[in-house]
Design a protein around this motif. Structure first.
Motif, PDB file in Angstrom:
ATOM      1  N   UNK A 195      17.194  31.366  25.028  1.00 21.00           N
ATOM      2  CA  UNK A 195      18.285  31.554  25.980  1.00 21.00           C
ATOM      3  C   UNK A 195      17.764  31.892  27.374  1.00 21.00           C
ATOM      4  N   UNK A 196      16.751  32.789  27.456  1.00 17.43           N
ATOM      5  CA  UNK A 196      16.229  33.158  28.776  1.00 17.43           C
ATOM      6  C   UNK A 196      15.509  31.984  29.429  1.00 17.43           C
ATOM      7  N   UNK A 197      14.761  31.197  28.642  1.00 20.05           N
ATOM      8  CA  UNK A 197      14.067  30.046  29.220  1.00 20.05           C
ATOM      9  C   UNK A 197      15.060  28.968  29.668  1.00 20.05           C
ATOM     10  N   UNK A 198      16.159  28.831  28.933  1.00 22.16           N
ATOM     11  CA  UNK A 198      17.186  27.858  29.352  1.00 22.16           C
ATOM     12  C   UNK A 198      17.809  28.281  30.675  1.00 22.16           C
ATOM     13  N   UNK A 199      18.054  29.570  30.839  1.00 24.63           N
ATOM     14  CA  UNK A 199      18.615  30.049  32.106  1.00 24.63           C
ATOM     15  C   UNK A 199      17.641  29.823  33.255  1.00 24.63           C
ATOM     16  N   UNK A 200      16.369  30.130  33.052  1.00 25.47           N
ATOM     17  CA  UNK A 200      15.380  29.977  34.123  1.00 25.47           C
ATOM     18  C   UNK A 200      15.273  28.519  34.534  1.00 25.47           C
ATOM     19  N   UNK A 201      15.231  27.622  33.570  1.00 24.86           N
ATOM     20  CA  UNK A 201      15.129  26.196  33.894  1.00 24.86           C
ATOM     21  C   UNK A 201      16.375  25.720  34.643  1.00 24.86           C
ATOM     22  N   UNK A 202      17.540  26.204  34.218  1.00 28.75           N
ATOM     23  CA  UNK A 202      18.774  25.804  34.892  1.00 28.75           C
ATOM     24  C   UNK A 202      18.799  26.296  36.329  1.00 28.75           C
ATOM     25  N   UNK A 203      18.324  27.499  36.546  1.00 35.28           N
ATOM     26  CA  UNK A 203      18.307  28.056  37.898  1.00 35.28           C
ATOM     27  C   UNK A 203      17.330  27.299  38.789  1.00 35.28           C
ATOM     28  N   UNK A 204      16.178  26.958  38.236  1.00 37.55           N
ATOM     29  CA  UNK A 204      15.143  26.288  39.019  1.00 37.55           C
ATOM     30  C   UNK A 204      15.432  24.812  39.256  1.00 37.55           C
ATOM     31  N   UNK A 205      16.277  24.217  38.432  1.00 39.22           N
ATOM     32  CA  UNK A 205      16.645  22.808  38.635  1.00 39.22           C
ATOM     33  C   UNK A 205      17.989  22.663  39.349  1.00 39.22           C
ATOM     34  N   UNK A 206      18.494  23.772  39.893  1.00 39.60           N
ATOM     35  CA  UNK A 206      19.714  23.786  40.711  1.00 39.60           C
ATOM     36  C   UNK A 206      20.938  23.267  39.973  1.00 39.60           C
ATOM     37  N   UNK A 207      21.086  23.707  38.722  1.00 39.02           N
ATOM     38  CA  UNK A 207      22.304  23.337  38.004  1.00 39.02           C
ATOM     39  C   UNK A 207      23.492  24.103  38.582  1.00 39.02           C
ATOM     40  N   UNK A 208      24.680  23.748  38.143  1.00 35.55           N
ATOM     41  CA  UNK A 208      25.906  24.341  38.688  1.00 35.55           C
ATOM     42  C   UNK A 208      25.885  25.868  38.523  1.00 35.55           C
ATOM     43  N   UNK A 209      26.497  26.535  39.496  1.00 33.66           N
ATOM     44  CA  UNK A 209      26.504  27.999  39.500  1.00 33.66           C
ATOM     45  C   UNK A 209      27.151  28.542  38.238  1.00 33.66           C
ATOM     46  N   UNK A 210      28.308  27.995  37.848  1.00 34.58           N
ATOM     47  CA  UNK A 210      29.005  28.493  36.657  1.00 34.58           C
ATOM     48  C   UNK A 210      28.157  28.325  35.404  1.00 34.58           C
ATOM     49  N   UNK A 211      27.436  27.207  35.327  1.00 38.93           N
ATOM     50  CA  UNK A 211      26.575  26.979  34.166  1.00 38.93           C
ATOM     51  C   UNK A 211      25.428  27.989  34.137  1.00 38.93           C
ATOM     52  N   UNK A 212      24.876  28.282  35.305  1.00 34.13           N
ATOM     53  CA  UNK A 212      23.787  29.270  35.376  1.00 34.13           C
ATOM     54  C   UNK A 212      24.289  30.658  34.965  1.00 34.13           C
ATOM     55  N   UNK A 213      25.482  30.996  35.431  1.00 35.20           N
ATOM     56  CA  UNK A 213      26.039  32.304  35.052  1.00 35.20           C
ATOM     57  C   UNK A 213      26.270  32.374  33.545  1.00 35.20           C
TER      58      UNK A 213
END
Length: 781
Positions: free
Chosen positions: A606-624
């Protein structure tokens, strides 16, 4: 040579008329008072043993039971249903008592005592059952189940009496052995974000083979040990992780703790007040620790407190040994290359802070130079363990060297009066704080005694800190002592207007005793100092306060502060190294008897999925959303570790069993060899009732730190200071070109800020990633 100070109790001379015996009444009086104090301590210990031995009942409850039984018998009723009469019929038990009434009374007394003991055992059994319930940890804040409410009520009812430090020990549950299937499954889940698909497939196959074959055999032995031993992990953990290590314990094992950022009012350079208040308070904590335990609904195991004082780790060929002595009325002091024995008790009483200040001033004023080899003697404890053992056997096993070494090792703790100034103030506060940390971690490599349970370091400008040996206990135990000392020093003892300790001085106090040595040249030219200095020079320490926000703002987001920080560390490491790594976060298992620590594997799917999403500029709601999942996952992992459902201690013990059986497991061998490139720990603030945390945040310790676990990794410790600050301690090695403590510190700050920006503004239209140029490494400047 050092002068020998001896108290002569009597003298005699031979005269033509016979023997002339001259008694020293003062010396005999001191002996008498010392004996009185010794007997008082024995009586106090016996009393404490009785009180904690019958907990949760009380000694007075025995009298209540006896009176109740006798009262019912007086009313012609038999509450024992014939048992008293049965006891009375065994007249052989009372051969010298012919009176029938007397035998009846004695039989009732025996029955009452047995009934009382039975009630105590029943209460303890109930208390153990209650303390085995851990579901309360997994419930959401503000949503407490009825079961937990009933559990809290029953626990408070059984714990209504004020407990002593060790009252709960026999009522604490034993650490359970998890099912091997669950441990293997949890391990594979934790390893998934660190492995490629082929690597994970290979590891899954190894794990399946282990579980189906060798694992069940090892598990049976482990369950047998759990039935027999108090804790199936702790003894092996202490021996194989700590005591069997043959490398230096300085930097590699020992850790440090810092004092607060504020000095007492009007305490100037070389004023001894801060030094002596600390010594006095440590001895007060010895008394407090024997009789009281901080009020809490959930008790924690206190076994680690037993070896806090009067404990030394002594070297061996294959393994070291922890030696603990019952009492010590003195401390060992090091100043400018000289060792002293400083008595803290006189005639059975604890010296006042002002008297200790007077004694320390005597040490500071002592002009004698170090004896040959004395100044750098402490380096033997900083180097490899086998050379220290060999040197000890050759040169410190007899004579004057053994007597002086015994004084150091039997001391309550070790004190270094450092001739340097440390702290975070001055023209370079950031750099000063880094040097402060390095000084506490290793000093000059010879001015600390790294084998002692802990060493207090007090600097020329009044700042202080400690260095603790790790095998006897974990950091929260030492932090508890440190918190009590700092808070009591600032808010209870206090100082006079001219910066001295309060109280009067008995000018007849004997001076501190210089320890004498006869160290040969072979022991003076030790290779231990060379090894230790190379290790110390390689450590890159960086300490920094993060002041942008603290736990107050984090908790408003309904997020665990620890989970927030740990996910921030994952983001910082990914940006620093371009990937993820096996991450160690220490969690305690002191809900169980003789529990120590368990590992929380903070790098999760879960933490690695969040980091990758944040670094690849995924949607804000998805990152949250991914952050919330990562936070909940981390909290669950922490709770599982605390409640005995962790991974690493179970696998470690299975590995030890395999070694005893002489069988090899490719799965266990690979798991136990994986490097922890990111090792983290939180220093908890435990005694918030000691002072107003909100109005006096500067009186909290700045926390502490430790050396990196892996040569190419980071060690990160942090303490949440009040509501608005988090203090970080980062360590790495200069010899690794891929790590840089200052660079990683910048990444930590930026990661925490980015996560807060993501969560704090729900209507933000900006991307979740707000990267700036990577900060230059200080190694590249």
């Amino acid at each position: 040579m050092a002068e020998a100070h001896q108290a002569v109790a009597f003298q005699f001379t031979i005269t033509p008329e016979g023997i002339d015996l001259q008694l020293s009444h003062q010396a005999l009086n001191q002996i008498f008072l010392s004996g009185v104090r010794s007997w008082k301590k024995r009586v106090s210990r016996m009393r404490n043993r009785v009180i904690k031995g019958v907990y949760p009942a009380s000694p007075s409850s025995w009298l209540f039971v006896v009176i109740a039984i006798l009262a019912t018998m007086y009313m012609r009723s038999d509450p024992s249903m014939g048992l008293i009469k049965m006891i009375q019929e065994h007249k052989t038990s009372f051969p010298h008592m012919d009176c029938t009434q007397g035998q009846t009374m004695l039989s009732a007394l025996v029955f009452s005592t047995l009934l009382w003991l039975s009630l105590i055992l029943a209460l303890r059994f109930c208390l153990k059952l209650l303390l085995s319930y851990h579901q309360w940890m997994f419930e959401q804040h503000g949503r407490v189940s009825n079961t937990t409410k009933v559990w809290v009520t029953l626990l408070r009812l059984l714990s209504s009496r004020k407990p002593l430090l060790y009252s709960y020990q026999t009522s604490l549950p034993h650490l359970p052995v998890p099912p091997i299937k669950d441990t293997v499954s949890r391990y594979l889940t934790s390893a998934r974000p660190l492995l490629t698909d082929p690597e994970f497939e290979r590891m899954t196959k190894l794990a399946g083979q282990f579980e189906a074959n060798l694992g069940n055999r090892l598990q049976r032995y482990l369950r047998l040990k759990a039935l027999w031993a108090t804790n199936y992990v702790s003894d092996w953990w202490e021996e194989y992780i700590y005591l069997r290590g043959r490398g230096p314990i300085m930097v590699n094992s020992n850790y440090y703790g810092m004092v607060t950022s504020r000095l007492p009012l009007n305490v100037t350079a070389w004023t001894n007040a801060t030094k002596t208040n600390i010594l006095h308070l440590f001895y007060l904590h010895v008394r407090l620790g024997q009789s009281r335990v901080p009020g809490t609904v959930i008790p924690l195991c206190a076994a680690q407190c037993e070896r806090m004082f009067n404990t030394t780790r002594t070297p061996g060929v294959e393994t070291d040994v922890l030696q603990h002595w019952q009492d010590s009325e003195f401390v060992a002091v090091y100043h400018r290359g000289r060792f002293f024995r400083l008595w803290v008790y006189l005639a059975g009483r604890l010296l006042s802070p002002r008297e200790l200040e007077h004694q320390i001033q005597r040490i500071l004023d002592d002009p004698s130079p170090p004896q040959p080899g004395e100044e750098k003697l402490g380096a033997l404890t900083a180097g490899e363990r086998v050379p220290w053992f060999q040197m000890r056997e050759r040169h410190f096993s007899s004579g004057i060297n053994k007597r002086s070494l015994d004084c150091i090792e039997r001391a309550a703790f070790f004190v270094t009066l450092d001739d340097e100034e440390q702290g975070m103030r001055g023209e370079d506060p950031a750099g000063n704080l880094d040097r402060y940390a390095k000084s506490l971690l290793h000093g000059k490599c010879y001015d600390r005694w790294f084998d002692k349970s802990f060493s207090i370091v007090i600097y020329k400008n009044g700042k202080s800190g400690l260095n603790a040996e790790h095998s006897w206990a974990d950091a929260p135990t030492v932090a508890h002592l440190w918190e009590y000392t700092l808070a009591t020093d600032a808010f209870q003892l206090g100082y006079t207007e001219d910066g001295h300790c309060k109280g009067d001085v008995d000018r007849s106090l004997p001076p501190p005793q210089r320890l004498a040595w006869d160290i040969p040249s072979e022991a003076q030219a030790s290779s231990s100092l060379v090894v230790a200095q190379a290790l110390a020079d390689d450590v890159d320490c960086h300490v920094f306060p993060f002041r942008d926000f603290g736990k107050g703002r984090i908790k408003k987001l309904r997020v665990s502060p620890d989970a927030f920080i740990q996910i921030g560390l994952q983001l910082a490491y990914f940006r620093d190294r371009g990937g993820f790594c096996l991450t160690y976060e220490a969690s305690m298992t002191r809900l169980f008897r003789e529990g120590r620590t368990e590992t929380v594997r903070s790098c999760s799917n879960e933490s690695s999925a969040f980091v990758r999403a944040l670094e690849t500029k995924e949607a804000v709601d998805q990152c949250r959303h991914l952050f919330r999942l990562a936070s909940e996952r981390h909290q669950n992992l922490y709770r599982m570790a605390m409640t005995g459902a962790g991974i690493d201690r179970h696998l470690f013990c299975l590995y030890v069993v395999s070694k005893y059986l002489g069988v090899d497991s490719p799965f266990l061998k690979e798991v136990l060899s994986e490097p922890w490139r990111l090792s983290t720990s939180q220093t908890p603030v435990q005694q918030m009732e000691l002072f107003d945390l909100k109005n006096h945040p500067d009186f909290i310790s700045l926390g502490g730190g430790f050396g990196p676990v892996a040569d190419d990794g980071y060690g990160v410790s942090y303490i949440i200071v009040g509501e608005d600050m988090i203090n970080f301690h980062v360590s790495s090695k200069h010899s690794c070109s891929e790590t840089d403590s200052h660079r990683f510190g910048v990444q930590i700050s930026k990661a925490l800020q980015d996560i807060m920006n993501l969560l704090a503004d729900p209507k933000s239209q900006t991307t979740s990633k707000c990267q700036q140029a990577q900060p230059q490494s200080k190694k590249q400047l």
